[in-house]
Design a protein around this motif. Structure first.
Motif, PDB file in Angstrom:
ATOM      1  N   ARG A   1       0.825  -1.205   0.000  1.00 21.53           N
ATOM      2  CA  ARG A   1       0.000   0.000   0.000  1.00 21.53           C
ATOM      3  C   ARG A   1       0.864   1.262   0.000  1.00 21.53           C
ATOM      4  O   ARG A   1       0.555   2.243  -0.688  1.00 21.53           O
ATOM      5  N   LEU A   2       1.930   1.248   0.777  1.00 19.45           N
ATOM      6  CA  LEU A   2       2.830   2.397   0.786  1.00 19.45           C
ATOM      7  C   LEU A   2       3.453   2.599  -0.598  1.00 19.45           C
ATOM      8  O   LEU A   2       3.623   3.743  -1.046  1.00 19.45           O
ATOM      9  N   GLY A   3       3.771   1.507  -1.253  1.00 19.88           N
ATOM     10  CA  GLY A   3       4.330   1.604  -2.596  1.00 19.88           C
ATOM     11  C   GLY A   3       3.349   2.225  -3.579  1.00 19.88           C
ATOM     12  O   GLY A   3       3.723   3.030  -4.431  1.00 19.88           O
ATOM     13  N   GLN A   4       2.076   1.854  -3.455  1.00 17.10           N
ATOM     14  CA  GLN A   4       1.062   2.420  -4.345  1.00 17.10           C
ATOM     15  C   GLN A   4       0.889   3.918  -4.091  1.00 17.10           C
ATOM     16  O   GLN A   4       0.741   4.708  -5.031  1.00 17.10           O
ATOM     17  N   ALA A   5       0.899   4.298  -2.802  1.00 17.14           N
ATOM     18  CA  ALA A   5       0.764   5.716  -2.473  1.00 17.14           C
ATOM     19  C   ALA A   5       1.978   6.503  -2.960  1.00 17.14           C
ATOM     20  O   ALA A   5       1.848   7.614  -3.482  1.00 17.14           O
ATOM     21  N   ALA A   6       3.177   5.921  -2.797  1.00 16.21           N
ATOM     22  CA  ALA A   6       4.390   6.597  -3.255  1.00 16.21           C
ATOM     23  C   ALA A   6       4.385   6.743  -4.777  1.00 16.21           C
ATOM     24  O   ALA A   6       4.763   7.788  -5.317  1.00 16.21           O
ATOM     25  N   ALA A   7       3.936   5.695  -5.469  1.00 16.02           N
ATOM     26  CA  ALA A   7       3.882   5.755  -6.928  1.00 16.02           C
ATOM     27  C   ALA A   7       2.902   6.816  -7.418  1.00 16.02           C
ATOM     28  O   ALA A   7       3.070   7.390  -8.492  1.00 16.02           O
ATOM     29  N   ALA A   8       1.880   7.097  -6.589  1.00 22.45           N
ATOM     30  CA  ALA A   8       0.892   8.124  -6.941  1.00 22.45           C
ATOM     31  C   ALA A   8       1.372   9.526  -6.588  1.00 22.45           C
ATOM     32  O   ALA A   8       0.662  10.500  -6.829  1.00 22.45           O
ATOM     33  N   GLY A   9       2.565   9.617  -5.979  1.00 26.12           N
ATOM     34  CA  GLY A   9       3.138  10.927  -5.692  1.00 26.12           C
ATOM     35  C   GLY A   9       2.956  11.417  -4.278  1.00 26.12           C
ATOM     36  O   GLY A   9       3.228  12.588  -3.998  1.00 26.12           O
ATOM     37  N   PHE A  10       2.504  10.536  -3.350  1.00 19.99           N
ATOM     38  CA  PHE A  10       2.296  10.974  -1.967  1.00 19.99           C
ATOM     39  C   PHE A  10       3.629  10.893  -1.233  1.00 19.99           C
ATOM     40  O   PHE A  10       4.132   9.804  -0.929  1.00 19.99           O
ATOM     41  N   ILE A  11       4.225  12.041  -0.940  1.00 17.03           N
ATOM     42  CA  ILE A  11       5.598  12.115  -0.446  1.00 17.03           C
ATOM     43  C   ILE A  11       5.796  11.410   0.897  1.00 17.03           C
ATOM     44  O   ILE A  11       6.822  10.745   1.099  1.00 17.03           O
TER      45      ILE A  11
END
Length: 254
Positions: free
Chosen positions: A128-138
């Motif tokens: 989930r963290l990877g998906q959020a990071a890929a979406a640009g959530f710093i």
């Protein structure tokens, strides 16, 4: 049906159609969602957590992703509802499915640490963290970097500490950060919320923004020292409020 009765029947529909066609008026359902969302926000600010949960659940059921994320916060922390990690994860998922990127990060952190009745699942948390990071959530990227970095040996830490020196140049003043606190239908509402927050170390900016299909909104932005911005964001997110700074995310709004 007589002509007068027909007129009484169709007039409200005609008026509603005219209203929906006006560029400055939000869609009727958006107005309903906003009613419940901001009602929940007002209740939360007054520590009326059960009422906030009730209002946000109604808004979430009508499709408001930010309200669903806030419900996840309440169930994770047990504010106004019985703490339940499974229900918190479910509402975070609803928010994530609605496009709220920060909810994907919340899911990741919840799975990494576990919640009431919900065991930790690091593999799912990293996903989930990877998906959020890929979406640009710093913050998600920062958390992944923190988890990936090996802890430095104690000897290396001690060796890296430079001895104090009077000749060291003064540290440069850190650049101020801009932190968005929320979005409001009127400029007066944004200014009133700033007065309520009483953030003496930060200064406000109210930025007008036209959202397609929703008309004009006003973003409340606080500007100030990075430590003051981060301190407020930390306390706001712990209470389930939306908050982000420019070094975190570019757009919990409220």
């Amino acid at each position: 049906m007589n002509p007068c009765a027909k007129l009484r029947y169709f007039l409200p529909l005609l008026a509603l159609g005219l209203l929906a066609g006006c560029s400055d008026a939000p869609p009727p359902m958006q107005t309903v969602r906003d009613h419940y969302f901001y009602g929940g926000l007002a209740a939360f600010h007054e520590d009326m957590h059960p009422e906030a949960a009730r209002q946000w659940q109604r808004a979430a059921e009508l499709g408001d992703g930010e309200a669903a994320r806030n419900l996840g916060h309440l169930y994770r922390q047990g504010l106004g509802v019985e703490a339940d990690g499974h229900i918190a994860a479910a509402w975070y998922q609803v928010a994530a499915d609605a496009g709220v990127i920060s909810a994907e990060y919340n899911l990741g952190m919840l799975y990494m640490k576990g919640g009431t009745g919900l065991p930790a699942d690091p593999a799912e948390g990293l996903k989930r963290l990877g998906q959020a990071a890929a979406a640009g959530f710093i913050p998600a990227k920062a958390e992944l970097d923190r988890l990936a970095a090996p802890p430095p040996p104690a000897a290396a830490v001690a060796a890296a500490e430079p001895p104090p020196s009077a000749a060291e140049p003064p540290a440069a003043e850190p650049a101020p950060l801009r932190m968005q606190i929320g979005s409001y239908r009127t400029k007066a509402a944004a200014e009133q919320d700033w007065k309520r927050l009483r953030l003496k170390t930060l200064r406000p900016e109210v930025v007008a923004n036209t959202v397609e299909g929703q008309g004009r909104w006003y973003r409340l932005v606080a500007v100030g020292p990075p430590e003051a911005v981060e301190a407020f964001c930390g306390s706001a997110q712990a209470k389930g409020m939306s908050c982000w700074s420019r070094n975190r995310r570019n757009p919990v709004a409220k």
